[in-house]
Scaffold this active site. Structure first.
Site, PDB file in Angstrom:
ATOM      1  N   TYR A  29      12.768   7.478  10.418  1.00 25.29           N
ATOM      2  CA  TYR A  29      13.049   6.245  11.147  1.00 25.29           C
ATOM      3  C   TYR A  29      11.756   5.556  11.560  1.00 25.29           C
ATOM      4  O   TYR A  29      10.694   6.172  11.577  1.00 25.29           O
ATOM      5  CB  TYR A  29      13.902   6.524  12.393  1.00 25.29           C
ATOM      6  CG  TYR A  29      13.181   7.298  13.472  1.00 25.29           C
ATOM      7  CD1 TYR A  29      12.389   6.652  14.419  1.00 25.29           C
ATOM      8  CD2 TYR A  29      13.271   8.686  13.529  1.00 25.29           C
ATOM      9  CE1 TYR A  29      11.703   7.359  15.379  1.00 25.29           C
ATOM     10  CE2 TYR A  29      12.583   9.401  14.496  1.00 25.29           C
ATOM     11  CZ  TYR A  29      11.800   8.730  15.416  1.00 25.29           C
ATOM     12  OH  TYR A  29      11.108   9.426  16.375  1.00 25.29           O
ATOM     13  N   HIS A  71       3.115 -32.776   3.734  1.00 19.44           N
ATOM     14  CA  HIS A  71       2.390 -31.550   4.061  1.00 19.44           C
ATOM     15  C   HIS A  71       2.919 -30.924   5.356  1.00 19.44           C
ATOM     16  O   HIS A  71       3.159 -29.719   5.420  1.00 19.44           O
ATOM     17  CB  HIS A  71       0.897 -31.875   4.196  1.00 19.44           C
ATOM     18  CG  HIS A  71       0.049 -30.691   4.557  1.00 19.44           C
ATOM     19  ND1 HIS A  71      -0.274 -30.353   5.855  1.00 19.44           N
ATOM     20  CD2 HIS A  71      -0.522 -29.738   3.770  1.00 19.44           C
ATOM     21  CE1 HIS A  71      -1.012 -29.264   5.859  1.00 19.44           C
ATOM     22  NE2 HIS A  71      -1.189 -28.873   4.599  1.00 19.44           N
ATOM     23  N   MET A 101      -7.789 -26.848  -4.397  1.00 15.75           N
ATOM     24  CA  MET A 101      -7.782 -28.086  -5.141  1.00 15.75           C
ATOM     25  C   MET A 101      -6.430 -28.202  -5.816  1.00 15.75           C
ATOM     26  O   MET A 101      -5.957 -27.260  -6.437  1.00 15.75           O
ATOM     27  CB  MET A 101      -8.871 -28.093  -6.203  1.00 15.75           C
ATOM     28  CG  MET A 101      -9.176 -29.498  -6.670  1.00 15.75           C
ATOM     29  SD  MET A 101      -9.608 -29.600  -8.398  1.00 15.75           S
ATOM     30  CE  MET A 101      -7.962 -29.648  -9.113  1.00 15.75           C
ATOM     31  N   GLY A 155      -4.362 -25.965   0.407  1.00 15.76           N
ATOM     32  CA  GLY A 155      -5.761 -25.735   0.757  1.00 15.76           C
ATOM     33  C   GLY A 155      -6.638 -25.636  -0.467  1.00 15.76           C
ATOM     34  O   GLY A 155      -7.831 -25.890  -0.408  1.00 15.76           O
ATOM     35  N   ARG A 166       9.797 -24.590  -8.885  1.00 16.43           N
ATOM     36  CA  ARG A 166       9.493 -23.266  -8.305  1.00 16.43           C
ATOM     37  C   ARG A 166      10.586 -22.956  -7.287  1.00 16.43           C
ATOM     38  O   ARG A 166      11.271 -23.872  -6.810  1.00 16.43           O
ATOM     39  CB  ARG A 166       8.120 -23.264  -7.627  1.00 16.43           C
ATOM     40  CG  ARG A 166       7.989 -24.301  -6.546  1.00 16.43           C
ATOM     41  CD  ARG A 166       6.578 -24.350  -5.976  1.00 16.43           C
ATOM     42  NE  ARG A 166       6.449 -25.446  -5.026  1.00 16.43           N
ATOM     43  CZ  ARG A 166       5.310 -25.867  -4.496  1.00 16.43           C
ATOM     44  NH1 ARG A 166       4.177 -25.288  -4.851  1.00 16.43           N
ATOM     45  NH2 ARG A 166       5.277 -26.847  -3.622  1.00 16.43           N
ATOM     46  N   ARG A 174      -4.283 -29.279 -12.828  1.00 14.94           N
ATOM     47  CA  ARG A 174      -3.739 -28.773 -11.567  1.00 14.94           C
ATOM     48  C   ARG A 174      -4.035 -27.289 -11.421  1.00 14.94           C
ATOM     49  O   ARG A 174      -4.024 -26.546 -12.397  1.00 14.94           O
ATOM     50  CB  ARG A 174      -2.209 -28.963 -11.519  1.00 14.94           C
ATOM     51  CG  ARG A 174      -1.741 -30.395 -11.507  1.00 14.94           C
ATOM     52  CD  ARG A 174      -0.223 -30.437 -11.329  1.00 14.94           C
ATOM     53  NE  ARG A 174       0.269 -31.811 -11.318  1.00 14.94           N
ATOM     54  CZ  ARG A 174       0.663 -32.472 -12.413  1.00 14.94           C
ATOM     55  NH1 ARG A 174       0.626 -31.883 -13.587  1.00 14.94           N
ATOM     56  NH2 ARG A 174       1.106 -33.708 -12.294  1.00 14.94           N
ATOM     57  N   LYS A 178       3.036 -22.178 -11.334  1.00 13.82           N
ATOM     58  CA  LYS A 178       3.281 -23.479 -11.949  1.00 13.82           C
ATOM     59  C   LYS A 178       3.276 -23.358 -13.482  1.00 13.82           C
ATOM     60  O   LYS A 178       4.197 -23.838 -14.157  1.00 13.82           O
ATOM     61  CB  LYS A 178       2.200 -24.465 -11.488  1.00 13.82           C
ATOM     62  CG  LYS A 178       2.468 -25.922 -11.870  1.00 13.82           C
ATOM     63  CD  LYS A 178       1.271 -26.831 -11.593  1.00 13.82           C
ATOM     64  CE  LYS A 178       0.880 -26.916 -10.136  1.00 13.82           C
ATOM     65  NZ  LYS A 178       1.590 -27.967  -9.401  1.00 13.82           N
ATOM     66  N   SER A 225       6.295  11.984  15.549  1.00 21.40           N
ATOM     67  CA  SER A 225       6.423  10.538  15.576  1.00 21.40           C
ATOM     68  C   SER A 225       5.011   9.984  15.481  1.00 21.40           C
ATOM     69  O   SER A 225       4.134  10.362  16.257  1.00 21.40           O
ATOM     70  CB  SER A 225       7.097  10.079  16.864  1.00 21.40           C
ATOM     71  OG  SER A 225       7.203   8.677  16.866  1.00 21.40           O
ATOM     72  N   CYS A 279       6.440   5.060  15.860  1.00 20.36           N
ATOM     73  CA  CYS A 279       6.792   4.307  17.062  1.00 20.36           C
ATOM     74  C   CYS A 279       5.677   3.387  17.528  1.00 20.36           C
ATOM     75  O   CYS A 279       5.631   3.019  18.685  1.00 20.36           O
ATOM     76  CB  CYS A 279       7.242   5.248  18.174  1.00 20.36           C
ATOM     77  SG  CYS A 279       5.955   6.378  18.717  1.00 20.36           S
TER      78      CYS A 279
END
Lengths: 917, 917
Positions: free
Chosen positions: A890, A483, A124, A122, A365, A113, A42, A803, A870
């Site tokens: 991989y 919310h 303040m 959650g 934002r 803020r 912010k 692996s 894996c």
């Protein structure tokens, strides 16, 4: 809550201390948008908006380093801070021409803020109108000639401050917040009904101020603080203190946000949306965050301060209504929308206040969005030339991609149904489940395996756990910025909100929509894409992407969603270095995974084939055999099944590689455990029951995870390995270009692998001679116990590939059983010992060390060693990124996670060279 | 067995190849006694004896490198070897004046013997008289003018060679060896009774040769090889091949001998003990190997070759009888005995042959001995100035030391009993058990938990597993050098051998001693120190050392055994760097361990205190509690018990340190698991049964070893940690100089330890304030999961000490459950994947890596970090040596293992600087 207050030592600032405070205002700012780590999201963007000339009330940010200091120094502050704050206030006074605490003229009031690096419900959130007391309220009234406005501000201030700073909240035996009770009482005394807050007079508000002050005194033992400086210190302290409150901790645990980041505090001159009907407050997205449509999307309330809009108490108006209520302001807002999207090159989530016709920006934002919106926005921005394709790929959160694959309601059934009612479509998708009216019962029902729809008048941070547990969320009040809508979008939950036809009776746990009544446990279905609510459970059907990829459905393939998805995956293929394979045990799974773009199979669990049909009998016969000879006879029965299965898989793969893990689980998993099943088996195999009972008992283990399994089976019973190798090689000999990679599991000692590999090679030679063919195959191992990783240099002499079996490697490295971690996972996550469930997201600093040791040592012996992973982690984006970073060849994951892993792998590769904007 | 034969390529020796053959003879030798690794023990000492002028027939050694070559090259030999062997034979021919294969004159015959670095029963041992065939046997007869001798040699040669090289052995359905059957048949035909072999005539022997040749042809399909060179290659090949036979593999597995060592082959000119009554063969020890007495101790047979003595077929005569049968030879033998002990500075085990009055030495080696003998011999040699005290310490095998602590028969009961009979006391100690007549049934009975006495006519390598399983061994035949005696001494088994009063009926599984009959499963007791055999089970009493140390028994303290032991331990204390602590949970155990010389407690398992008496009820109440409050109430009941126990232990320690592990096992271990027990508990605690059943179920785990235990308990239920810390600190406040070291178990994450340590420090501060005392204490952790070791640098910021919990660290590093390893341990040891049970001897190359990582990382953070080990390995000599090498501060083991660990620690320190001689 004395610990949360600022207790400052009024010393001169220490020379050389870090800069703890950054100001902005009047077109100049000390910070900028790139400084999110220091200023929070912010604060950084308020500075950035100021710099680019947007109308932002002046203010300053206390940095996240103050928060770190606070927690590292037993909740105290740097000595220089008080002087910094005074200077910051003086700067605002100068720009505004008002003075903080001025009891004569228009007083400077401020909003306080929180502002963490990432927005965090959650914590303040906001204190408005700070600086008011019994004197300055009169000055404000005089200066504005608006008594009602002044007392409304003061009443709001005491209420907010009393709640979040002084902790005046409902006790365990109270049903409502004490301030709300006081408001309701006054309305009842004076009007005998629940009038809208906006209708309260100046006298009403003044009376409420007095009653609120009395409540604060009674509940805290202290008078409400009248010194604006004391108020300011208290508010800042409450922000820092809220960083560690329960809800913030739960949220961070879910989103893996480190507590070390800390929060910043923003102090900003007030702009007033509550001076009358030419004022108001609003929130908006520059595009639709639910589906990505390029439309200005938000809501506002006239004569209201910002928190009224998101609180959901009054239902706000669509932002488009401003076009005729305040045309000039609306035009200015549209200009700001364009400026922001051009500047930030992404969809923005903004807050604004209009004070007597003048627009002020309070926040911007990057907007949270659903996966569907993320995909559309990224591709739209790319099509309009705002971002390049690499950035477009990076704009899709990999961990949300599977939302696109989530089922939709079955169009055929849907065509026969009429919605009960239609609300705001705040979280797209299809959810059916049983209704629950509070978070606790929703969590409990979900833990029992029920699919749950959480129904609330409106949601608040207290409902977070229930929302996590629910399939879908339905609210009666609150708009698309409420919310419920915000959290649902972020979590990818199906959500319909602001369903005005919904009447909830919490006390009796029932609800009514139109003429229909439902009780707790009854079924409802939510279409979060259209906002429809249906009675009962509605059948689901595959999403357009699944239908297009797996069922080749031409209608699905023609949708924009499908085409955008295909474009994204094409880019992923171009960007990626890390390949994605799949874990598959059948030709069907193989075909699915290939349709999702898998590069082959990374894990066939060869024993899964033994469970189908009659095969389990031959498997059991093998386990019950008394001699190698009898075992071989039983194995001979399994051979053709296993061979045919491999033929099916090799055929589906059409030349792509397949890593096949030899028999792994403990043998007792194949035997029946109930008396009846054992009796049946005894009859079937014509064996005495005692023999079966005895074998079950002799195979029972205290810790089967660490028992007689993996290659230990093949060491003791080499004939099992020989049969499996023969099945693989005979299958490979029947399918052109088959590429089996045989993987010996649970190896901790080179000699284990040596013995198994010798059997495998001998079997290969035999099959090649019998069939007069040459087979291409490799033999490698799973690294899944620490000893295997630690002795990888030795093992790599024999293994042609590794692996990483990170499921078992995590279990052994951490000494935590995946099946038993539930006994302590929650306290561990809340204490931040575990940032994430280590079986979902790889423990890089622990298990990762073993993996990196194995890579270094393995490659020292065999430089070209092929490396894969894996475990379950192969489908987790954070873990996939890590696998890219450490240079694996991989990862392998379940078929439906292949798209997620491909996106994560591409993003990891792009992050090496590109910085997202 | 074609693979076992030497198939040599007759090439010139390769230049630069290693030297594969070493000769000795006539006072000169290419090798020496220090070259055991290359030449094997036998070959090295034959060379050494030659060098110091003792009478040794000439010969040569094929080195262990040939064996390595053989196994690394698919059982083939170096190209140069054939030429080397020919040269070696030529050298022997030159010294002896005979020619190998000479069919005219006295032919050179050779003995072929295996010779590994350490003597290994189970391998091919000896082939004598090699070089004989149908022609050379006639030359030998002519040259010696002794037909009977020549044909006896030839018959023996075919029998031995046929058995071990050609594999002519009894089949699965035969009761006796085929050659033995032929001998028995001939005796029956010609004499109608079982005459002694020595009475067979030349004609009998000649007939047997023909029958044996026919047997070989029938059984192998080939004629017995007549070419002496072929015979020699076959014999050498059989030695190398026997290195990998089953019995050798089993033996190596038990004694942790690596297969990589390989064996050497010794080829030596024959000396003949079977030329008549002026010849003979014998084996002897220079001191008594059973009890260490300084006496010449052995046995011999007249007119016999060496293998007759150890085979146990004929009962030999005590070596002292030579004094009057061949006085000159005996005097020469006594001279050799002195020369050998002076030269090798240790008790020797020798083999000799007397050929027509002339002594030849065939072997010397350091004699295997019992722990009792080792202690006495070492101290006697030191007292007579032959070795220094450091060498004396090194001469006691640490892993056998606990034999000295083994119980003896209760003197009171013994005084009321009369022995059934008395045999040769071959393995000292007291053993009572049930009799079994073969190895297989002995192993089976022992596996069921029975104590077993193995009874055999004589033992052979086939009985090895049965001997391992038995408490004691009883044989009817064979002297103190027989297989039974040798193995028993080495293993520390109680053994009575050569009990001529014993008659065994294998077929009916029964035996008779004098007038008493016993069947399989009946009880016998063996006093291996005196050779007495008693009927039934005899009560045991503590050994002299236990009685002296723990019961302060003056009679025990006056024994030589006790005094020697005390001297040894005094030297150990002087030599050691690594301290030895004990694992103890009670004051009584603590006192025992201190009497054995422990330096403190390395592990108190604090939960053991919860099982005693009524405490378990409070513990169960705690586990069943629904809230933190109820849990605290139950814990408050446990606190005084725990505190009082700690007071007892601290008092016993009198200022020595005590490492206390906080609650570790999973909670379900404390709950009752049978229905009846659960019902009892429900009544006792006045709780519904369902609640107990439900809690048991909810705490049940798939892999409890990896479950909700260790510090995870204290993280979820901090009140448990607080109670335990309070008990410790309140106890410490009551005992002067108490030194608690509080150990948090199962830590894998620094934050786990942080949270527990914070509770512990807070509790300490509270107790110190309440009692107005200052407490000395430290807080550390167990490193017992790999993650703890890998992140030791982080953990050491908080931990003041590490104790390696190597039981769990082994389980997690290897992925092997200690309770379940039985499912595959035996095949793993036989395949040499595991050299030893990793829960007995630390896996240095796997688990050791984690320990060394933890040490390096831990000391990087905290240079003075105190390091201990408290797994079972703390009492294992090999592991203790490793702990010394890696620089641990202490090891901790059970009280009765403290002496073993102290000796091992001292030896490790001495090995750093001293070379044993």
């Amino acid at each position: 809550m004395p610990n949360s207050h600022l207790h400052l030592v009024r010393n001169a600032p220490t020379t050389g201390a870090p800069k703890y405070l950054y100001t902005w205002g009047s077109g100049r700012a000390e910070g900028n948008g790139a400084m999110k780590n220091l200023l929070g999201g912010k604060g950084a963007n308020l500075a950035e908006m100021t710099r680019i000339g947007l109308p932002v009330p002046p203010g300053f940010t206390l940095t996240t380093e103050v928060c770190s200091y606070y927690y590292n120094h037993a909740r105290t502050y740097p000595a220089s801070l008080q002087a910094d704050i005074e200077a910051g206030i003086r700067n605002m006074e100068q720009i505004m021409g008002y003075r903080f605490g001025d009891a004569e003229n228009f007083p400077l009031l401020v909003a306080v803020r929180s502002g963490a690096r990432e927005s965090m419900p959650g914590m303040m959130d906001t204190i408005l109108n700070l600086g008011l007391n019994d004197q300055t309220v009169l000055a404000l009234a005089r200066a504005t000639q608006n008594d009602r406005f002044a007392w409304d501000c003061y009443r709001r201030f005491i209420q907010m401050y009393g709640d979040v700073v002084l902790g005046v909240q409902k006790g365990p035996h109270e049903d409502h917040e004490p301030f709300e009770v006081a408001i309701a009482a006054l309305k009842h005394e004076r009007y005998r009904c629940e009038i809208d807050d906006a209708l309260l007079t100046a006298a009403d508000q003044q009376e409420l101020v007095h009653r609120f002050q009395a409540i604060v005194l009674a509940r805290t033992g202290h008078a409400f603080p009248s010194d604006p400086w004391v108020q300011l210190r208290g508010a800042a302290g409450a922000v820092f203190g809220s960083w560690m409150n329960d809800r913030a901790v739960v949220y961070r645990a879910k989103y893996h946000i480190p507590s070390e980041w800390g929060t910043a505090v923003n102090v900003q001159a007030m702009a007033y949306g509550n001076t009358g009907e030419t004022s108001g407050s609003g929130v908006a997205f520059t595009r639709n965050p639910a589906n990505g449509t390029n439309e200005f999307y938000g809501e506002f309330l006239l004569n209201a301060q910002g928190e009224d809009v998101v609180a959901g108490v009054r239902t706000p108006l669509p932002v488009a209504d401003l076009a005729h209520k305040m045309p000039a302001c609306y035009a200015e807002l549209l200009r700001v929308r364009t400026v922001l999207e051009t500047h930030f090159r992404d969809m923005q989530d903004i807050e604004f206040t209009i004070q007597e016709g003048k627009l002020f920006m309070l926040q911007t934002r990057n907007g949270k969005r659903t996966a569907m919106a993320a995909l559309k926005i990224a591709l739209d921005l790319h099509r309009s030339g705002v971002i390049d394709w690499r950035t477009a790929v990076l704009r899709n959160p990999a961990d949300q991609l599977d939302q696109l694959l989530a089922p939709i309601f079955d169009p055929h059934q849907l065509s026969t149904l009429t919605p009960l009612a239609t609300g705001l479509p705040a979280g797209p998708g299809a959810a059916s489940g049983r209704i629950y009216f509070n978070a606790e019962r929703a969590v409990h029902a979900a833990a029992q395996g029920e699919k749950v729809i959480l129904v609330r008048l409106e949601t608040s941070p207290e409902d977070l756990r229930g929302m996590i547990a629910a399939e879908g969320i339905l609210t009666a009040r609150g708009g698309v910025s409420s919310h419920a809508a915000l959290v649902a979008r972020q979590m990818g939950k199906v959500c319909v909100c602001g369903l005005s036809a919904l009447h909830i009776d919490y006390d009796h746990k029932r609800l009514r929509i139109g003429q229909s009544d439902f009780r707790e446990g009854d079924a409802l279905s939510l279409d979060g894409t259209l906002g429809h609510v249906y009675a009962g459970l509605v059948k689901t059907a595959p999403s357009e992407i699944i239908a297009g990829l797996l069922h080749d459905d031409p209608i699905a393939r023609a949708t924009e969603k499908f085409k955008d998805y295909q474009q994204l995956m094409t880019w992923c293929a171009e960007a990626t270095r890390l390949l994605v394979r799949t874990n598959a045990d059948t030709p069907e799974q193989t075909r699915q995974a290939l349709a999702f773009g898998a590069s082959g199979i990374g894990l066939i669990r060869s024993e899964h084939m033994f469970f189908a049909g009659d095969r389990i009998d031959a498997m059991r016969e093998m386990i019950l055999a008394d001699s190698g000879h009898a075992r071989e006879a039983a194995l001979a029965k399994l051979l053709p099944f296993q061979r045919d299965d491999f033929i099916g898989i090799f055929t589906a793969l059409d030349g792509l590689p397949a890593t096949i893990r030899l028999l792994d689980p403990p043998l007792h998993e194949f035997l029946p455990h109930t008396h009846k099943q054992q009796l049946d088996l005894a009859r079937k195999l014509d064996l005495p029951l005692e023999k079966i009972v005895q074998r079950v008992q002799s195979l029972a283990e205290f810790n089967p995870m660490l028992g007689f399994r993996g290659c230990r089976l093949g060491i003791k019973y080499p004939e099992i390995t020989v049969m499996q190798a023969r099945a693989i090689f005979e299958a490979a000999a029947s399918v052109p270009n088959a590429q089996p990679e045989i993987m010996v599991p649970l190896v901790g000692f080179k000699k284990e692998l040596d013995r198994q590999v010798a059997l495998i090679h001998a079997t290969a030679r035999a099959v090649m001679a019998e069939r007069a063919v040459t087979l291409n195959y490799t033999v490698g191992t799973m690294i899944e116990v620490p000893r295997g990783a630690l002795t990888a240099d030795e093992i790599a002499h024999t293994a042609e590939f590794f692996s990483f079996g990170t499921n078992d490697l995590t279990q052994t490295c951490l000494g935590m059983s995946r099946d038993d971690i539930g006994g302590f996972l929650i306290p561990y996550q809340e204490a931040e010992i575990l940032k994430a469930n280590p079986f979902a997201t790889l423990d890089q600093s622990g298990v990762g060390q073993l993996i990196e040791i194995a890579i270094t040592k393995g490659r020292r012996t065999r430089p070209g060693l092929k490396l894969g992973l894996c475990g379950e982690h192969g489908g987790d984006p954070t873990s996939v990124r890590y696998c890219h970073q450490i240079g694996l060849t991989y990862v392998s994951c379940s078929p439906y996670r292949v798209p997620v892993a491909r996106l994560a792998a591409a993003q990891a590769a792009l992050s090496d060279t590109t910085v997202a904007t």
